[in-house]
Write a protein that holds these residues in place. Sequence first.
Motif, PDB file in Angstrom:
ATOM      1  N   ILE A   7      16.213  17.274 -13.768  1.00 49.85           N
ATOM      2  CA  ILE A   7      15.216  16.887 -12.321  1.00 49.85           C
ATOM      3  C   ILE A   7      14.333  17.998 -12.299  1.00 49.85           C
ATOM      4  CG2 ILE A   7      17.346  17.053 -10.285  1.00 49.85           C
ATOM      5  CD1 ILE A   7      19.458  16.778 -11.252  1.00 49.85           C
ATOM      6  N   LEU A   8      14.571  19.010 -12.238  1.00 44.73           N
ATOM      7  CA  LEU A   8      13.592  20.077 -11.560  1.00 44.73           C
ATOM      8  C   LEU A   8      12.168  19.064 -11.835  1.00 44.73           C
ATOM      9  CD1 LEU A   8      15.088  23.253 -11.648  1.00 44.73           C
ATOM     10  CD2 LEU A   8      14.955  21.767 -10.035  1.00 44.73           C
ATOM     11  N   MET A   9      11.774  18.568 -13.809  1.00 46.85           N
ATOM     12  CA  MET A   9      10.698  17.811 -13.237  1.00 46.85           C
ATOM     13  C   MET A   9      10.411  16.270 -13.694  1.00 46.85           C
ATOM     14  SD  MET A   9       9.458  20.959 -17.036  1.00 46.85           S
ATOM     15  CE  MET A   9       7.977  20.004 -17.362  1.00 46.85           C
ATOM     16  N   LYS A  10      11.016  15.843 -12.541  1.00 46.68           N
ATOM     17  CA  LYS A  10      11.329  14.697 -12.916  1.00 46.68           C
ATOM     18  C   LYS A  10       9.375  13.856 -12.927  1.00 46.68           C
ATOM     19  CE  LYS A  10      12.330  12.828  -8.839  1.00 46.68           C
ATOM     20  NZ  LYS A  10      12.821  13.267  -7.282  1.00 46.68           N
ATOM     21  N   GLN A  11       8.771  14.695 -11.589  1.00 49.09           N
ATOM     22  CA  GLN A  11       7.975  14.532 -10.919  1.00 49.09           C
ATOM     23  C   GLN A  11       6.905  14.179 -12.162  1.00 49.09           C
ATOM     24  OE1 GLN A  11       7.977  16.728  -7.422  1.00 49.09           O
ATOM     25  NE2 GLN A  11       7.158  14.583  -6.464  1.00 49.09           N
ATOM     26  N   GLU A  12       6.511  15.261 -12.819  1.00 54.54           N
ATOM     27  CA  GLU A  12       5.937  15.610 -14.033  1.00 54.54           C
ATOM     28  C   GLU A  12       6.577  14.525 -15.302  1.00 54.54           C
ATOM     29  OE1 GLU A  12       5.130  19.220 -11.506  1.00 54.54           O
ATOM     30  OE2 GLU A  12       7.270  17.753 -12.059  1.00 54.54           O
ATOM     31  N   LEU A  13       8.015  14.235 -15.589  1.00 50.08           N
ATOM     32  CA  LEU A  13       8.368  13.800 -16.848  1.00 50.08           C
ATOM     33  C   LEU A  13       7.338  11.781 -16.384  1.00 50.08           C
ATOM     34  CD1 LEU A  13      11.246  15.225 -16.631  1.00 50.08           C
ATOM     35  CD2 LEU A  13       9.421  15.270 -18.893  1.00 50.08           C
ATOM     36  N   ILE A  14       8.081  11.896 -15.082  1.00 44.70           N
ATOM     37  CA  ILE A  14       7.671  10.370 -15.017  1.00 44.70           C
ATOM     38  C   ILE A  14       6.700  10.213 -15.233  1.00 44.70           C
ATOM     39  CG2 ILE A  14       6.783   8.687 -12.662  1.00 44.70           C
ATOM     40  CD1 ILE A  14       9.792   9.357 -11.858  1.00 44.70           C
ATOM     41  N   ILE A  15       5.383  10.633 -14.737  1.00 52.26           N
ATOM     42  CA  ILE A  15       3.640  10.606 -15.179  1.00 52.26           C
ATOM     43  C   ILE A  15       3.647  11.157 -16.763  1.00 52.26           C
ATOM     44  CG2 ILE A  15       1.935  11.926 -14.809  1.00 52.26           C
ATOM     45  CD1 ILE A  15       1.818  10.903 -11.807  1.00 52.26           C
ATOM     46  N   LEU A  46       6.009   2.833  -8.477  1.00 48.77           N
ATOM     47  CA  LEU A  46       7.107   3.643  -8.921  1.00 48.77           C
ATOM     48  C   LEU A  46       6.948   5.211  -8.192  1.00 48.77           C
ATOM     49  CD1 LEU A  46      10.070   2.766  -9.505  1.00 48.77           C
ATOM     50  CD2 LEU A  46       8.613   2.798 -11.946  1.00 48.77           C
ATOM     51  N   ASN A  47       6.388   5.652  -8.998  1.00 51.44           N
ATOM     52  CA  ASN A  47       5.756   7.174  -8.882  1.00 51.44           C
ATOM     53  C   ASN A  47       6.037   8.068  -7.946  1.00 51.44           C
ATOM     54  OD1 ASN A  47       4.675  10.085  -9.396  1.00 51.44           O
ATOM     55  ND2 ASN A  47       3.524   9.456  -9.045  1.00 51.44           N
ATOM     56  N   LEU A  48       5.405   7.211  -6.802  1.00 53.45           N
ATOM     57  CA  LEU A  48       5.556   7.313  -5.610  1.00 53.45           C
ATOM     58  C   LEU A  48       6.718   7.452  -4.983  1.00 53.45           C
ATOM     59  CD1 LEU A  48       3.885   8.560  -2.669  1.00 53.45           C
ATOM     60  CD2 LEU A  48       3.025   5.781  -2.552  1.00 53.45           C
ATOM     61  N   VAL A  49       7.546   6.633  -4.799  1.00 57.01           N
ATOM     62  CA  VAL A  49       9.193   6.286  -4.518  1.00 57.01           C
ATOM     63  C   VAL A  49       9.751   6.990  -5.955  1.00 57.01           C
ATOM     64  CG1 VAL A  49      11.621   4.482  -4.686  1.00 57.01           C
ATOM     65  CG2 VAL A  49       8.522   3.728  -3.849  1.00 57.01           C
ATOM     66  N   ALA A  50       9.633   7.490  -6.728  1.00 57.88           N
ATOM     67  CA  ALA A  50      10.931   7.877  -7.016  1.00 57.88           C
ATOM     68  C   ALA A  50      11.070   9.348  -6.509  1.00 57.88           C
ATOM     69  CB  ALA A  50      10.104   8.469  -8.502  1.00 57.88           C
ATOM     70  N   GLY A  51       8.934   9.751  -6.606  1.00 56.87           N
ATOM     71  CA  GLY A  51       8.956  11.432  -5.808  1.00 56.87           C
ATOM     72  C   GLY A  51       9.343  11.982  -4.348  1.00 56.87           C
ATOM     73  N   PHE A  52      10.903  10.824  -3.662  1.00 57.67           N
ATOM     74  CA  PHE A  52      11.340  11.066  -2.795  1.00 57.67           C
ATOM     75  C   PHE A  52      12.596  10.724  -2.518  1.00 57.67           C
ATOM     76  CE2 PHE A  52       7.254   9.459  -0.666  1.00 57.67           C
ATOM     77  CZ  PHE A  52       6.903  10.263   0.053  1.00 57.67           C
ATOM     78  N   VAL A  53      13.592  10.847  -3.523  1.00 55.60           N
ATOM     79  CA  VAL A  53      14.772  10.796  -4.252  1.00 55.60           C
ATOM     80  C   VAL A  53      14.720  11.639  -5.407  1.00 55.60           C
ATOM     81  CG1 VAL A  53      14.794   8.754  -3.374  1.00 55.60           C
ATOM     82  CG2 VAL A  53      14.534   8.823  -5.567  1.00 55.60           C
TER      83      VAL A  53
END
Length: 469
Positions: A7-15, A46-53
């Motif tokens: 959860i906390l590293m979600k944005q890094e993991l998606i990239i 998808l990465n941008l949208v995921a960053g808001f949830v």
Amino acid sequence: MSTDFFILMKQELIITVIIFILLLLKIGTDLSNETFMNLTNGLLLLNLVAGFVGNRSGMLFDDMFFTNPLIVLEKNILSLGTLIVSLQSADWLKKHEHVPEFYVLLLCTLLGMFFMISAGNLLLFYVGLELSGIPVAALANFDLAKKKSSEAAMKFIISSAFASGLLLFGISLVYGATGTLTFSELATHINAAPLLIFAFVLLLAGFGFKISVVPFHLWTADVYEGAPVAVTSWLSVISKGSVLFVFVSVLYTVFKPLASTWYNMLFVLSVLTILTGNLFAMRQNNLKRFLAFSSIAQIGFILVGITGSSQLASASVVYFVLVYVFSNLAAFGVVALVSAVTGREQVSDYKGFYKTNPVLSWVLTIALFSLAGVPPTAGFFGKFFLLLSGAEKGNYLLITIAALNMILSFYYYLRIVKAIFMDTNEQPIERLHIPVYPRLAMIICVTGIIVTGLAGYVYDYIHSLSIGL
């Protein structure tokens, strides 16, 4: 613990996952450039949208990595800017033979920025900074057949290596004097000892190179001119924005005990940066060099806001970076399209531009008005909040100098507008077809310039998340 990690590293993991997907597609398939770009833009969206949830505050790895709503917002701003740059680059990339490599390098730099912003430790910050910087040198040399592109890459490598060396030396002195690299512990050990002040000066110089603060700006115009327009826009907005986010956080938390010292330093640097950026921007005939010195002047205004050392100052910087993403990328979007089709980048080439390309003319004009701070564009409110936060310290001399330079900047921005609408050209730029992706990027930028300026809740939301001394 594993749930917290994801959860906390979600944005890094998606990239990271997107990078591996692109590498596998490069190795295992033979997709056309257009198909590859479509897929990548979908993943970036998808990465941008995921960053808001599904976001949450927390720390990992013994406080080495942390995140909170403000950091998530900063990463989302960078993700939005990355998507816009990708859309703007479509016309140039579709003719290039190394499209997958471009996106992999771009996303590696974005991943480094994300780690840098979430760093709670100077070591992780430095690793993230290097990951965000080294691939940019390859991107600057992406026009392989152009000598200027190779020259830009070489100058960027040399200046970046020098800045990194200063930063690393400063970090080593901080560790030697305090015995820790963790931000939360450093704040209790920092004092006005000469060694720590010297270490801070080295760190400030390193940051100054990364964001083009005078006198550490000498690489900027040459690299901007030689690099492809897409890379130039990335450097001017996304790269600088990420370093500014970290710079504010480090000043307001780690070096809080030295606030009176670094205030005086930022006072001098902001005045020098605004004056130098404005004076040199007036003399430029190449639009990329013009926007380079314009960006230097904008950094000077941001430094004025940072001197406020308050929640208002922190909010003003984040808000201005958001506005700057829309404004500068709108200007670079037009320059990129014209350059990709015609190869023309001089200010004189845009004489009579309105007669053949009215839509592009208005997009560029709105962007320039926002960069100049003309109401009611978002750039006006961005600079207003920066000056307002700087005024909180009661140093009206600094505010007066900044305000006068803001008026001075109208000259060189309106010079471009005059060339577009009023001057004549015997060989005007022909009527250009605006492809779907660049058109979408321009719509996003112009809408952002208007909405972020007129919708007060945007700034209010950023202010509610911000920190101060």
